[in-house]
Every structure is written in structure tokens, then in C-alpha cells.
Design a protein around this motif. Structure first.
Motif, PDB file in Angstrom:
ATOM      1  N   LEU A  78      -1.910  -8.180   0.203  1.00 51.63           N
ATOM      2  CA  LEU A  78      -3.207  -7.789  -0.373  1.00 51.63           C
ATOM      3  C   LEU A  78      -4.221  -7.439   0.702  1.00 51.63           C
ATOM      4  O   LEU A  78      -4.896  -6.410   0.631  1.00 51.63           O
TER       5      LEU A  78
ATOM      6  N   ALA B 170     -10.837  -8.127  -1.490  1.00 46.97           N
ATOM      7  CA  ALA B 170     -11.226  -6.740  -1.650  1.00 46.97           C
ATOM      8  C   ALA B 170     -12.722  -6.534  -1.759  1.00 46.97           C
ATOM      9  O   ALA B 170     -13.230  -5.446  -1.521  1.00 46.97           O
TER      10      ALA B 170
ATOM     11  N   THR C  72      -4.054  -3.835  -7.439  1.00 43.91           N
ATOM     12  CA  THR C  72      -4.462  -2.587  -6.795  1.00 43.91           C
ATOM     13  C   THR C  72      -3.800  -1.351  -7.387  1.00 43.91           C
ATOM     14  O   THR C  72      -3.995  -0.246  -6.882  1.00 43.91           O
ATOM     15  N   GLU C  73      -3.046  -1.501  -8.461  1.00 42.46           N
ATOM     16  CA  GLU C  73      -2.480  -0.349  -9.168  1.00 42.46           C
ATOM     17  C   GLU C  73      -2.958  -0.270 -10.609  1.00 42.46           C
ATOM     18  O   GLU C  73      -2.669   0.692 -11.310  1.00 42.46           O
ATOM     19  N   ASN C  74      -3.694  -1.305 -11.073  1.00 41.54           N
ATOM     20  CA  ASN C  74      -4.182  -1.359 -12.453  1.00 41.54           C
ATOM     21  C   ASN C  74      -3.077  -1.067 -13.472  1.00 41.54           C
ATOM     22  O   ASN C  74      -3.215  -0.232 -14.363  1.00 41.54           O
TER      23      ASN C  74
ATOM     24  N   ALA D 248      -8.614 -11.161  -5.451  1.00 38.07           N
ATOM     25  CA  ALA D 248      -9.504 -10.015  -5.370  1.00 38.07           C
ATOM     26  C   ALA D 248     -10.707 -10.277  -4.486  1.00 38.07           C
ATOM     27  O   ALA D 248     -11.422  -9.348  -4.123  1.00 38.07           O
TER      28      ALA D 248
ATOM     29  N   GLN E 154     -10.446  -3.984 -11.726  1.00 41.46           N
ATOM     30  CA  GLN E 154      -9.030  -4.130 -11.421  1.00 41.46           C
ATOM     31  C   GLN E 154      -8.395  -5.212 -12.283  1.00 41.46           C
ATOM     32  O   GLN E 154      -9.060  -6.158 -12.703  1.00 41.46           O
TER      33      GLN E 154
ATOM     34  N   GLY F 154      -3.545  -4.147   2.221  1.00 41.91           N
ATOM     35  CA  GLY F 154      -3.475  -3.021   1.302  1.00 41.91           C
ATOM     36  C   GLY F 154      -2.086  -2.431   1.212  1.00 41.91           C
ATOM     37  O   GLY F 154      -1.914  -1.243   0.929  1.00 41.91           O
TER      38      GLY F 154
END
Length: 349
Positions: A185, A13, A232-234, A10, A262, A188
Motif C-alpha cells: 500500500l 494515502a 486503490t482499484e475501487n 487508507a 475508495q 502503491g
């Protein structure tokens, strides 16, 4: 100018937003104090039976590094010597990249550094007893002697034509590795995978693909399947496995209402409950095996300067849990009482 290595998990991000500078400051909190940092949808997600598990600070382990501008603790895992081993993802060359913590004495010492790795997870193998680390930046799995040193490359190279960005790892009883590959990642894109590597490091197979930055990975309490989270989709999904480690089914199991936070790493206790780390919020969400929100692990009310609770390890045979928390105040270790005892799968992968 040489391009710096890819930043792990992460961190990619949020690198532009994080300028980490010390552990969180906090004021005394009462048992009925409101939970801080509540995220959108948290009340609804928790349900009427959910409760707050309040964590207390154990110690600060790291401060932001001048060379990288940040620190990020991950991969807590208990060794046979009783020590808690932790990695610092963004530690530069010369700084401790793996630390051993004596949680009773509240002391720590460096056990490994090098000029290469960006280590995002740590696990001890049940097969050879060595400490295995995932090097996100270089697509490798390496191992160390139990007390550090004797660094060996266990796996490197392509899997089905593409190099991995290995994030977290879990072991089955035989010592085979299951790796969350966060490939895609930085772009994206959903190119992530869950990969199985045999214990010899010779055979690698993709168990699931087209995933959105898979992060946490852990076996369930019965070793019948794997839980894995997608940053990134939780969401948390479940892979049912046969006795040879092949996938027999896959489904989305939990959708995490994290708001700006996240889904990070996952650990599982002896009762099969999932402890889901949150990147972007200094808290953890706890679910039972059926997806019911049981609790939220929160820091004391008023804590400042900590932004992510990435991972957790529950004491083997006990219920004391230790969570790695990082942010502008540095990298810290907090403790809380888990809902059930710790097992091998309670070392967050």
C-alpha cells in the motif's frame, strides 16, 4: 530520529491531507433532502431502484490525538455480552485502542491499550471466543480475552517470504482466519494478498495475490466464498472456496464508482447484501449479491467534519446497523436500519 511505524490502511494515502481536529455538526434533514457528498458516477452506479438510507448520530467516541494528529475508528463487532467493540487505528500509547460501546446507554469505556499496536480490525472467534485484532504496522494478529486484557500474539512472521500488513479479518465456522493483507500500500504497488491462517496460528496460505491494497473481507451469507475489496482499484472481487477453504475460482464482482472515495471494509447481511465502506466519503454503498446497487447510506444533510465511513456492524438477529465514521470532527458512531438482519458476517471485516 526514529522512524515512526507505518501508518495503517487508507491513512497512508491521506496522512498529508488529514489534520483531524470534534463529531460532525449537522442541521435537521428531511426525508427528501438531497444526499450530501455525492461522488462522481454515484447516480449512474446506483441505478433507478437505489434509495437513501439515512443514518443518525449515536455518539462521538474519540477526538483527534495530539500525538498522532488524527483519529480513525474501525472494526465494529458485537460481543456475546451485547457490547459493540471498536478500534481506534491511530490511538497512541496510553490512549484507548479498543473501546466497548453500550449502544443503548450511549456510553463507552476503554478495554485495551498498549505501546505497540496499530489495530485496523476486530473480530470475535467462533472457536475460542477471544477478540482478534489485526496489527497493520507490525504484521501481526493478536488476541484479547473477551472483555479485554490477556494480550497474546496469535500469528507473526512471514507468509511466503514476506511479512503481512494485515488489515481486516473474517472467520469461518471452524475458527480459521481469512486476512486481507495490504502489503504494498505505502509503495502503491499491487503486492497485496488474501491469506488464510488456520485456527492454531501455525499454517498460513496465500489464497490470492498481486492485489491492489486489499481491505475489506467477508464471507457471503452461505459461507461458500469470500468477498474482498481493493482500496486503490475501487473494486470488489469474489473467491469461491471449497469445503477445505481452498480457492476454486476468482473474479471481479463489483466496480465501485467512488470518485475521490475508495473502497474500505465490507459487511454482509443475512440476505447476502454487501455494505461497502467508503474512505474519503462519509457514506456506504449497498449492493445485492449480483452487484446491483440497492442503496446509499448517508449522514444527515449538512453534516460537516466527517470524511470516511470505514466499517459497519449490524445487530445480530436485528436490523439496526452501526457505522464508524471519522474525520476532522473526530471519531463517531452513526446508526441506520439495514436491509436485512445481522449475522456473524455482518461485523465488518
Amino acid at each position: 530520529m526514529q522512524r515512526p511505524p507505518a501508518r495503517p490502511l487508507a491513512v497512508l494515502a491521506v496522512l498529508g491531507a488529514l489534520t483531524l481536529t470534534g463529531c460532525g455538526t449537522e442541521r435537521a434533514a428531511t426525508a427528501d433532502a438531497p444526499a450530501p457528498h455525492a461522488g462522481p458516477g454515484d447516480t449512474a452506479a446506483a441505478g433507478p431502484a437505489a434509495r437513501t438510507l439515512r443514518a443518525e448520530r449515536v455518539m462521538r467516541l474519540t477526538r483527534p490525538h495530539g500525538a498522532t494528529g488524527m483519529t480513525l475508528l474501525e472494526g465494529p463487532t458485537f460481543g456475546r455480552d451485547g457490547g459493540l467493540y471498536v478500534v481506534d487505528v491511530t490511538a497512541p500509547a496510553g490512549a484507548p485502542k479498543v473501546l466497548r460501546v453500550d449502544v443503548d446507554r450511549r456510553t463507552s469505556r476503554a478495554v485495551h491499550t498498549d505501546d505497540r499496536g496499530a489495530y485496523t480490525s476486530a473480530q470475535f472467534s467462533p472457536y475460542d471466543g477471544r477478540l482478534y485484532l489485526s496489527d497493520f504496522a507490525h504484521g501481526e494478529i493478536v488476541s484479547l480475552a473477551p472483555g479485554g486484557g490477556d494480550r497474546r500474539t496469535f500469528f507473526s512472521g512471514e507468509v511466503d517470504g514476506a511479512r503481512m500488513n494485515p488489515d481486516d479479518i473474517a472467520f469461518d465456522h471452524g475458527g480459521n482466519l481469512y486476512v486481507s493483507d495490504s502489503r504494498g500500500l505505502s509503495e502503491g504497488e499491487a503486492h497485496g494478498r488474501v491469506v488464510r491462517i488456520d485456527r492454531a496460528g501455525e499454517q498460513a496460505d496465500v489464497l490470492a495475490g498481486e492485489l491492489a491494497a486489499p481491505n475489506g473481507v467477508s464471507f457471503d451469507a452461505d459461507h461458500r466464498g469470500l468477498w474482498f475489496s481493493e482500496l486503490t482499484e475501487n473494486r470488489v472481487s469474489y473467491l469461491r472456496l471449497d469445503d477445505k477453504g481452498a480457492v476454486t475460482s476468482r473474479h471481479t464482482a463489483i466496480r465501485v464508482d467512488g470518485g475521490v472515495a475508495q473502497t474500505d471494509s465490507i459487511a454482509v447481511d443475512a440476505d447476502g447484501n454487501l455494505y461497502q465502506g467508503l474512505h474519503g466519503r462519509a457514506a456506504m454503498a449497498v449492493y445485492d449479491r449480483y452487484g446491483q446497487r440497492l442503496a446509499t447510506v448517508e449522514l444527515p444533510a449538512g453534516t460537516k467534519g466527517l470524511e470516511s465511513a470505514t466499517n459497519v456492524a449490524i445487530t445480530p438477529g436485528g436490523t439496526r446497523a452501526y457505522v464508524t465514521v471519522s474525520g476532522p470532527s473526530g471519531g463517531c458512531l452513526y446508526a441506520f436500519d439495514a436491509l436485512a438482519e445481522g449475522t456473524r458476517q455482518s461485523n465488518g471485516g
